[in-house]
Design an enzyme around this catalytic site. Structure first.
Site, PDB file in Angstrom:
ATOM      1  N   ARG A   1      -7.180   0.632   1.099  1.00 51.44           N
ATOM      2  CA  ARG A   1      -6.125   0.349   2.089  1.00 51.44           C
ATOM      3  C   ARG A   1      -6.735   0.001   3.437  1.00 51.44           C
ATOM      4  NH1 ARG A   1      -0.421   3.344   3.130  1.00 51.44           N
ATOM      5  NH2 ARG A   1       0.163   2.258   5.060  1.00 51.44           N
TER       6      ARG A   1
ATOM      7  N   TRP B   1       0.801  -1.227   0.000  1.00 50.58           N
ATOM      8  CA  TRP B   1       0.000   0.000   0.000  1.00 50.58           C
ATOM      9  C   TRP B   1       0.828   1.268   0.000  1.00 50.58           C
ATOM     10  CZ3 TRP B   1      -4.688  -0.201  -1.612  1.00 50.58           C
ATOM     11  CH2 TRP B   1      -5.365  -1.420  -1.546  1.00 50.58           C
ATOM     12  N   GLU B   2       2.057   1.199   0.416  1.00 48.90           N
ATOM     13  CA  GLU B   2       2.908   2.381   0.309  1.00 48.90           C
ATOM     14  C   GLU B   2       3.475   2.511  -1.101  1.00 48.90           C
ATOM     15  OE1 GLU B   2       3.454   4.914   2.237  1.00 48.90           O
ATOM     16  OE2 GLU B   2       2.122   4.111   3.770  1.00 48.90           O
ATOM     17  N   GLY B   3       3.844   1.382  -1.710  1.00 50.33           N
ATOM     18  CA  GLY B   3       4.494   1.457  -3.008  1.00 50.33           C
ATOM     19  C   GLY B   3       5.891   2.033  -2.852  1.00 50.33           C
TER      20      GLY B   3
END
Length: 430
Positions: free
Chosen positions: A138, A14-16
């Site tokens: 998310r 979810w952060e990438g």
């Protein structure tokens, strides 16, 4: 240990990771961000870092978020997965937001963590102009992570997760979650998604009957613990209409146009299949370079990247059995999604919707919204203009989580009439 392997996967997904500094979307400038959501005075315009530096900053930032969770929620009974979900949440919104939250007040008051997380996290999804789809996804993933698995509590209080002989109070208080069954296999994302899809097909009465049968220690001799009214056929019939309820698989997005191979314009099929593989078998592409570039190298061992047999052989190399088909209907895609499997699809992206043309394009169906009659799509090339043809945008990331209408996209997919869509049927993910 800050996080388990699954916890790191949740956070990273979810952060990438972006190796070049980029501005804040709201301000167009500060705070500048890089790596896995890292900010600070050292992040300035033009900064480019290595993957190793991104990983180092992630480790440090995650440790800070974990320390904040441990300090702010000291004494709360949290399972490993519940703590990891809250670390991901704190990493995203900040320790200050967690400190003043209703979520924290309820946990410190002794409320059951699973219920508080399920009820409070989804509220943290709003941006400046209302709910943000990415934040909604998310939060849903964090809740699913918290409620999944069978790990034990990390504080002295009893675990709130399902066990073999739950107390009567727990039976009455905790709704059953079929996705917990995934913990008895490998607890992979697609397995949890499949159990969730099954749960959506059952009525509240059926779930209640199942919960009573599952939670009773034993059934009287000769009596079936599972009520006959809920018995399922051994071979489910193929659905005749799309299932009710939103389906949205948390598939990582890959863009074909940022390939380092020079093959980007010809990589739509490879990028689509690579996204499916990365979702169904996390870590299967663990070499150097971008995931779809790695997958392309596998494809090229077997043939050209535009050839379906070469794509299927590459999937097989990663342990995924698949079949190329040209008889697709919407019900086929929905049925595959219900099993927790995304759907690579081939369609014509050029020309007006009344007369689609072109050599063909591949993208990945990751969900279905029956209320809006829209397919949720990862398009590796960007955002298509379904009415006029071509693309509205081919910017990196512009094709992530799109909503393509059944009406317009369907005409570009089933160009020869109903039951003529090109797609890849994924037969197994084990």
């Amino acid at each position: 240990m800050t996080l388990s392997p699954d916890g790191w996967q949740l956070l990273k997904r979810w952060e990438g990771c972006r190796l070049a500094a980029y501005p804040d979307p709201a301000s167009g400038g500060e705070p500048w961000t890089i790596g896995y959501g890292h900010t600070g005075p050292e992040v300035v315009p033009g900064l480019v870092i290595s993957p190793q530096q991104a990983e180092a900053w992630l480790q440090s930032d995650a440790a800070e978020a974990a320390a904040a969770v441990d300090q702010l929620l000291a004494g709360c009974a949290l399972s490993v997965r519940e703590r990891e979900a809250l670390v991901s949440f704190c990493f995203n919104v900040g320790a200050g937001a967690l400190e003043g939250s209703t979520l924290r007040r309820r946990l410190l008051a002794g409320e059951r963590a699973a219920r508080v997380i399920a009820e409070e996290l989804p509220r943290w999804c709003k941006g400046e102009h209302g709910p943000v789809e990415g934040l909604e996804r998310r939060r849903a993933a964090e809740v699913a992570h918290a409620l999944g698995g069978t790990d034990t509590a990390i504080s002295p209080a009893p675990s709130t997760l399902e066990n073999a002989h739950p107390s009567p109070a727990l039976q009455e208080d905790q709704p059953i979650q079929l996705r917990d069954a995934a913990a008895f296999h490998r607890d992979l994302p697609h397995q949890r998604q499949a159990w969730e899809a099954l749960q959506r097909t059952l009525s509240a009465e059926q779930l209640e009957q199942f919960a009573r049968a599952y939670r009773q220690a034993s059934a009287p001799a000769g009596q079936q613990p599972w009520p006959q009214a809920v018995a399922q056929p051994e071979t489910p019939a193929k659905p005749t209409a799309p299932a009710q309820g939103l389906i949205h698989l948390a598939v990582p997005y890959l863009a074909q146009n940022d390939s380092a191979t020079g093959q980007g314009p010809r990589m739509c099929f490879s990028s689509s299949c690579a996204m499916a593989a990365a979702f169904l078998r996390p870590g299967c592409l663990n070499g150097p370079g971008q995931l779809d570039d790695q997958f392309l190298a596998l494809v090229q061992r077997h043939g050209d990247s535009t050839e379906a047999p070469a794509q299927l052989a590459a999937l097989a190399d990663l342990g995924l059995r698949a079949r190329f088909r040209t008889d697709g209907r919407l019900t086929d895609l929905v049925a595959q999604l219900q099993r927790g499997l995304p759907c690579p699809v081939g369609w014509l992206h050029k020309g007006p919707v009344t007369a689609p043309s072109g050599g063909g394009h591949w993208s990945l169906v990751i969900g279905w919204d029956p209320a809006a009659r829209q397919l949720l799509m990862h398009d590796p090339n960007g955002e298509a203009d379904l009415v006029a043809g071509g693309y509205v945008s081919t910017a990196i990331g512009s094709g992530k989580g799109l909503r393509y209408s059944e009406r317009n996209w369907g005409r570009r997919w089933m160009v020869e009439g109903p039951g003529s869509g090109w797609w890849v049927e994924l037969l197994t993910a084990d």
